[in-house]
Design a protein around this motif. Structure first.
Motif, PDB file in Angstrom:
ATOM      1  N   ALA A  54      15.483  14.756  46.355  1.00 33.73           N
ATOM      2  CA  ALA A  54      14.864  13.472  46.679  1.00 33.73           C
ATOM      3  C   ALA A  54      15.483  12.834  47.914  1.00 33.73           C
ATOM      4  CB  ALA A  54      14.974  12.520  45.490  1.00 33.73           C
ATOM      5  N   ASP A  55      16.736  13.155  48.203  1.00 35.62           N
ATOM      6  CA  ASP A  55      17.417  12.572  49.362  1.00 35.62           C
ATOM      7  C   ASP A  55      17.027  13.238  50.679  1.00 35.62           C
ATOM      8  OD1 ASP A  55      18.758  10.736  47.812  1.00 35.62           O
ATOM      9  OD2 ASP A  55      20.584  11.917  47.638  1.00 35.62           O
ATOM     10  N   ARG A  56      16.318  14.343  50.619  1.00 39.63           N
ATOM     11  CA  ARG A  56      15.966  15.052  51.854  1.00 39.63           C
ATOM     12  C   ARG A  56      14.945  14.255  52.662  1.00 39.63           C
ATOM     13  NH1 ARG A  56      17.820  20.278  52.191  1.00 39.63           N
ATOM     14  NH2 ARG A  56      16.381  20.611  53.929  1.00 39.63           N
ATOM     15  N   SER A  57      15.049  14.361  53.975  1.00 41.13           N
ATOM     16  CA  SER A  57      14.152  13.613  54.865  1.00 41.13           C
ATOM     17  C   SER A  57      12.981  14.464  55.349  1.00 41.13           C
ATOM     18  CB  SER A  57      14.935  13.096  56.078  1.00 41.13           C
ATOM     19  OG  SER A  57      15.509  14.180  56.797  1.00 41.13           O
ATOM     20  N   ASP A  58      12.921  15.730  54.915  1.00 42.22           N
ATOM     21  CA  ASP A  58      11.883  16.634  55.423  1.00 42.22           C
ATOM     22  C   ASP A  58      10.834  16.974  54.370  1.00 42.22           C
ATOM     23  OD1 ASP A  58      13.532  18.094  53.782  1.00 42.22           O
ATOM     24  OD2 ASP A  58      13.866  19.750  55.176  1.00 42.22           O
ATOM     25  N   LEU A  59      10.709  16.117  53.357  1.00 41.36           N
ATOM     26  CA  LEU A  59       9.736  16.372  52.298  1.00 41.36           C
ATOM     27  C   LEU A  59       8.321  16.024  52.759  1.00 41.36           C
ATOM     28  CD1 LEU A  59      11.668  14.829  49.260  1.00 41.36           C
ATOM     29  CD2 LEU A  59      11.557  17.244  49.915  1.00 41.36           C
ATOM     30  N   SER A  60       7.352  16.800  52.266  1.00 44.76           N
ATOM     31  CA  SER A  60       5.945  16.484  52.544  1.00 44.76           C
ATOM     32  C   SER A  60       5.500  15.348  51.629  1.00 44.76           C
ATOM     33  CB  SER A  60       5.071  17.718  52.318  1.00 44.76           C
ATOM     34  OG  SER A  60       5.038  18.044  50.925  1.00 44.76           O
ATOM     35  N   ARG A  61       4.328  14.764  51.934  1.00 43.04           N
ATOM     36  CA  ARG A  61       3.817  13.703  51.085  1.00 43.04           C
ATOM     37  C   ARG A  61       3.582  14.219  49.665  1.00 43.04           C
ATOM     38  NH1 ARG A  61       5.746  10.377  52.772  1.00 43.04           N
ATOM     39  NH2 ARG A  61       5.174   9.358  50.841  1.00 43.04           N
ATOM     40  N   ALA A  62       3.080  15.428  49.551  1.00 44.17           N
ATOM     41  CA  ALA A  62       2.829  15.983  48.222  1.00 44.17           C
ATOM     42  C   ALA A  62       4.130  16.168  47.450  1.00 44.17           C
ATOM     43  CB  ALA A  62       2.091  17.320  48.346  1.00 44.17           C
ATOM     44  N   GLN A  63       5.180  16.585  48.144  1.00 43.39           N
ATOM     45  CA  GLN A  63       6.471  16.770  47.475  1.00 43.39           C
ATOM     46  C   GLN A  63       7.064  15.436  47.040  1.00 43.39           C
ATOM     47  OE1 GLN A  63       8.324  18.978  50.659  1.00 43.39           O
ATOM     48  NE2 GLN A  63       8.004  20.957  49.644  1.00 43.39           N
ATOM     49  N   VAL A  64       6.911  14.419  47.864  1.00 46.52           N
ATOM     50  CA  VAL A  64       7.400  13.085  47.492  1.00 46.52           C
ATOM     51  C   VAL A  64       6.672  12.597  46.244  1.00 46.52           C
ATOM     52  CG1 VAL A  64       7.450  10.658  48.191  1.00 46.52           C
ATOM     53  CG2 VAL A  64       8.143  12.433  49.812  1.00 46.52           C
ATOM     54  N   ARG A  65       5.362  12.781  46.220  1.00 51.39           N
ATOM     55  CA  ARG A  65       4.603  12.326  45.052  1.00 51.39           C
ATOM     56  C   ARG A  65       4.980  13.113  43.796  1.00 51.39           C
ATOM     57  NH1 ARG A  65      -0.100  12.161  48.911  1.00 51.39           N
ATOM     58  NH2 ARG A  65      -0.348   9.962  49.457  1.00 51.39           N
ATOM     59  N   ALA A  66       5.228  14.401  43.954  1.00 51.34           N
ATOM     60  CA  ALA A  66       5.615  15.212  42.800  1.00 51.34           C
ATOM     61  C   ALA A  66       6.956  14.750  42.244  1.00 51.34           C
ATOM     62  CB  ALA A  66       5.681  16.685  43.199  1.00 51.34           C
ATOM     63  N   LEU A  67       7.884  14.436  43.109  1.00 50.09           N
ATOM     64  CA  LEU A  67       9.181  13.937  42.658  1.00 50.09           C
ATOM     65  C   LEU A  67       9.050  12.555  42.024  1.00 50.09           C
ATOM     66  CD1 LEU A  67      11.483  15.097  45.600  1.00 50.09           C
ATOM     67  CD2 LEU A  67      11.793  15.692  43.193  1.00 50.09           C
ATOM     68  N   ALA A  68       8.214  11.720  42.611  1.00 48.98           N
ATOM     69  CA  ALA A  68       8.026  10.376  42.051  1.00 48.98           C
ATOM     70  C   ALA A  68       7.419  10.444  40.664  1.00 48.98           C
ATOM     71  CB  ALA A  68       7.148   9.543  42.977  1.00 48.98           C
ATOM     72  N   HIS A  71      10.165  11.197  37.336  1.00 50.85           N
ATOM     73  CA  HIS A  71      10.853  10.166  36.546  1.00 50.85           C
ATOM     74  C   HIS A  71      10.919   8.879  37.355  1.00 50.85           C
ATOM     75  CE1 HIS A  71      13.728   8.149  33.948  1.00 50.85           C
ATOM     76  NE2 HIS A  71      13.510   9.101  33.061  1.00 50.85           N
ATOM     77  N   GLU A  72      10.922   7.769  36.642  1.00 48.65           N
ATOM     78  CA  GLU A  72      10.985   6.456  37.285  1.00 48.65           C
ATOM     79  C   GLU A  72      12.191   6.339  38.213  1.00 48.65           C
ATOM     80  OE1 GLU A  72       9.722   2.283  37.683  1.00 48.65           O
ATOM     81  OE2 GLU A  72       8.780   3.820  36.461  1.00 48.65           O
ATOM     82  N   HIS A  73      13.343   6.832  37.769  1.00 47.05           N
ATOM     83  CA  HIS A  73      14.558   6.678  38.573  1.00 47.05           C
ATOM     84  C   HIS A  73      14.511   7.526  39.840  1.00 47.05           C
ATOM     85  CE1 HIS A  73      16.737   4.138  35.700  1.00 47.05           C
ATOM     86  NE2 HIS A  73      16.085   4.820  34.782  1.00 47.05           N
ATOM     87  N   THR A  74      13.822   8.671  39.763  1.00 48.24           N
ATOM     88  CA  THR A  74      13.642   9.475  40.971  1.00 48.24           C
ATOM     89  C   THR A  74      12.736   8.747  41.954  1.00 48.24           C
ATOM     90  OG1 THR A  74      13.810  11.460  39.591  1.00 48.24           O
ATOM     91  CG2 THR A  74      12.996  11.752  41.827  1.00 48.24           C
ATOM     92  N   ALA A  75      11.708   8.104  41.450  1.00 46.57           N
ATOM     93  CA  ALA A  75      10.812   7.332  42.317  1.00 46.57           C
ATOM     94  C   ALA A  75      11.555   6.181  42.990  1.00 46.57           C
ATOM     95  CB  ALA A  75       9.629   6.806  41.507  1.00 46.57           C
ATOM     96  N   VAL A  76      12.433   5.525  42.238  1.00 46.46           N
ATOM     97  CA  VAL A  76      13.241   4.443  42.818  1.00 46.46           C
ATOM     98  C   VAL A  76      14.119   4.982  43.936  1.00 46.46           C
ATOM     99  CG1 VAL A  76      15.119   2.822  42.336  1.00 46.46           C
ATOM    100  CG2 VAL A  76      13.202   3.012  40.745  1.00 46.46           C
ATOM    101  N   ARG A  77      14.726   6.138  43.689  1.00 47.26           N
ATOM    102  CA  ARG A  77      15.591   6.747  44.705  1.00 47.26           C
ATOM    103  C   ARG A  77      14.794   7.051  45.969  1.00 47.26           C
ATOM    104  NH1 ARG A  77      20.214  10.976  42.972  1.00 47.26           N
ATOM    105  NH2 ARG A  77      21.141  11.423  45.001  1.00 47.26           N
ATOM    106  N   LEU A  78      13.605   7.600  45.804  1.00 48.82           N
ATOM    107  CA  LEU A  78      12.750   7.889  46.956  1.00 48.82           C
ATOM    108  C   LEU A  78      12.380   6.620  47.719  1.00 48.82           C
ATOM    109  CD1 LEU A  78      10.432  10.451  45.163  1.00 48.82           C
ATOM    110  CD2 LEU A  78      11.871  10.991  47.138  1.00 48.82           C
ATOM    111  N   ALA A  79      12.179   5.538  46.981  1.00 56.34           N
ATOM    112  CA  ALA A  79      11.836   4.263  47.631  1.00 56.34           C
ATOM    113  C   ALA A  79      12.982   3.799  48.515  1.00 56.34           C
ATOM    114  CB  ALA A  79      11.514   3.208  46.571  1.00 56.34           C
ATOM    115  N   TYR A  80      14.202   3.884  48.012  1.00 58.60           N
ATOM    116  CA  TYR A  80      15.339   3.414  48.801  1.00 58.60           C
ATOM    117  C   TYR A  80      15.721   4.385  49.912  1.00 58.60           C
ATOM    118  CZ  TYR A  80      16.083  -0.615  45.795  1.00 58.60           C
ATOM    119  OH  TYR A  80      15.931  -1.814  45.141  1.00 58.60           O
ATOM    120  N   VAL A  81      15.442   5.685  49.720  1.00 60.80           N
ATOM    121  CA  VAL A  81      15.670   6.648  50.797  1.00 60.80           C
ATOM    122  C   VAL A  81      14.703   6.389  51.947  1.00 60.80           C
ATOM    123  CG1 VAL A  81      15.425   9.097  51.383  1.00 60.80           C
ATOM    124  CG2 VAL A  81      16.689   8.437  49.346  1.00 60.80           C
ATOM    125  N   GLY A  82      13.496   5.900  51.608  1.00 62.13           N
ATOM    126  CA  GLY A  82      12.532   5.556  52.640  1.00 62.13           C
ATOM    127  C   GLY A  82      11.336   6.482  52.729  1.00 62.13           C
TER     128      GLY A  82
END
Length: 535
Positions: A54-68, A71-82
């Motif tokens: 989740a901390d990686r900056s090279d994720l695709s939009r689909a990968q970000v959505r899959a991680l989000a 779990h809720e906490h993973t989605a929060v982490r993605l939000a703060y990573v940007g």
């Protein structure tokens, strides 16, 4: 095996196809372990792996959505990573992630209105600290039935109108929180100190749960007790009122005349808070400079607002600790600084007055007959070349040690420092950004090893593989050395099998790890029969 995958997930050189494969495998495993129970992350390697991905900056939009969606906490982490956007989530499904996006000012305004009445008070509490809330959302939170939500809003609201209203709240705990908030109008902060024009609070945390009068036992045996040390109430909410005043004194928006009214307060904490303010009359600072509490006097000495007359008086009369604080005064007269440097230990730090010194002043100070003065100048990292070079050739080891990390020093100068002063300067020479690999290798080979040298070399961009191998022997340097891209491939590959999982994980995160090895680690993880992560 799993710790190696965590290293790969953090590896900046992991190719995009392998990132995708690793993410798919991690989410597969998560579906097998987490989804049936809906549990929160457990802190095991699987959760760490998903977090690193989740901390990686090279994720695709689909990968970000899959991680989000994981779990809720993973989605929060993605939000703060940007990487998470408002389009990636449904706030009704991922309310904490929606709050995180609002906190980052990347959420939709209508989310705040909906979430301000969310059934879970924890969501409302998190929302209350978000900036730029719509007025109707802030009003709803200010009237929330949960005191914790209102207190959180009082701490963080950036609405002047809301802050002013909460300063008059009937619960003293809300007033205590709002006293921190710089959005509170000055007149309201003054009223929190003096009480003028402010209706008395009707309750506090003490009288909410205890019959008054009550004084909290500082050694309270109740493990579930939530009262703060020193909490007391006799109907006047005394301890909370004291805390309100202390926090208002520390608030720069509080008018100086209201703050100065507490210069003779019997509470040391109030006088200490006052001594740290930068907007008081000089006579108030002079009074506090003779306070019976050393911490109050030290706060005055370090305060950039005190004038030269008081500075000189303190330099002549103060105790050692106060003189050391005085040395950090940003407008210290140079003659006072020189006197202090000769009599007071300030430590290896760049003092504010040295940081602000002109080129002419630096030349003057660097030419001082006292090594303690020259050492202060040597802590600057933007010295004129002539000053830097003179200090690099200084006969005093402490001066040379201070200037050794300065950029722009030549290899000849650095080697000269080592030859003249030995191990006393090795660590600071190793910290020089221009230190060549050959010199770092020689410093790493010194017997007996200098531990601080190894720790500097392990994260130095010019370190050689030979030097890094020596760093692997130091417990605190070895992980940095394992992750260093200059480490020789055979050594790096050997570390992947090390019994120390932290060291092996650092090796897996090394950007020089061959792509074929990365692929093989993931393949071995995915093969049938290979042990998979378990909860």
């Amino acid at each position: 095996m799993n710790h190696l995958l965590c290293g790969l997930a953090a590896n900046p050189a992991l190719p995009a196809p392998l990132t995708g494969r690793l993410l798919d495998l991690a989410l597969e495993s998560a579906a097998e372990t987490d989804a049936p129970t809906g549990r929160e992350p457990s802190g095991d390697h699987l959760d760490e792996l998903i977090g690193d991905l989740a901390d990686r900056s090279d994720l695709s939009r689909a990968q970000v959505r899959a991680l989000a969606a994981h779990h809720e906490h993973t989605a929060v982490r993605l939000a703060y990573v940007g990487t998470l956007t408002a389009a990636d989530i449904d706030p009704a499904v991922r309310p904490l992630a929606a709050v995180a996006l609002l906190d980052e000012r990347r959420g939709l305004p209508e989310w705040a209105r909906a979430l301000s009445s969310f059934p879970d008070p924890h969501i409302r509490w998190k929302l209350a600290s978000c900036p730029g809330l719509a007025p109707d959302a802030a009003d709803a939170l200010a009237a929330d039935p949960d005191l914790d939500v209102v207190v959180e809003l009082a701490l963080w609201t950036d609405s002047t109108a809301v802050a002013a209203r909460l300063a008059r709240h009937p619960h003293a705990e809300v007033r205590r929180a709002v006293a921190y908030n710089e959005a509170v109008p000055p007149a309201a902060l003054a009223a929190l100190i003096t009480g003028d024009g402010l209706p008395p609070a009707t309750s506090c945390l003490v009288c909410d749960v205890k019959d008054v009068p009550f004084v909290h036992d500082p050694y309270c045996p109740d493990p579930d007790c939530v009262l703060r040390a020193g909490a007391a109430c006799d109907g006047s909410h005394a301890s909370t009122v004291h805390e309100i005043r202390e926090q208002a004194l520390r608030n720069p928006s509080t008018p100086p005349e209201a703050a100065a009214s507490l210069a003779d307060a019997p509470s040391m904490l109030l006088r200490w808070a006052l001594a740290e303010r930068s907007d008081l009359p000089q006579e108030v600072y002079a009074r506090l400079a003779h306070d019976p509490i050393p911490g109050v006097r030290e706060a005055v000495a370090e305060n950039p607002a005190i004038g030269e007359e008081l500075v000189r008086a303190l330099a002549a009369e103060a105790a050692h600790e106060e003189r050391r604080s005085l040395a950090h005064h940003p407008r210290l007269p140079l003659d006072v600084l020189v006197t202090l440097a000769r009599t007071t230990r300030t430590g290896p730090v760049l003092l504010p007055r040295i940081a602000a010194a002109t080129a002419e002043e630096l030349v003057e100070l660097a030419g001082s007959a006292h090594a303690s003065v020259r050492m202060l100048v040597a802590e600057r990292r933007d010295l004129p070349d002539g000053v830097r070079d003179a200090l690099a050739a200084d006969p005093d080891a402490a001066v040379v040690k201070a200037v050794a990390p300065h950029p722009g020093l030549s290899e000849e100068q650095l080697r000269g420092m080592v030859a003249r002063h030995g191990v006393a300067v090795h660590a600071r020479v190793a910290a020089n950004p221009d230190a060549p690999g050959s010199l770092l290798t020689e410093l790493a080979r010194h017997e007996p090893p200098v531990r601080r040298v190894l720790r500097e070399i392990a994260r130095h961009p010019n370190a050689t593989s030979e030097a890094l191998v020596a760093c692997l022997a130091d417990r605190r340097a070895r992980c940095d050395a394992a992750a260093h891209p200059a480490l020789a491939e055979p050594v790096l590959l050997g570390l992947l099998d090390d019994a120390d999982e932290e060291l092996a994980e650092a090796a897996a995160a090394n950007p020089s790890l061959p792509h074929a090895v990365m692929e093989d680690l993931i393949r071995r993880y995915a093969e049938p029969g290979v042990t998979r992560p378990v909860s």
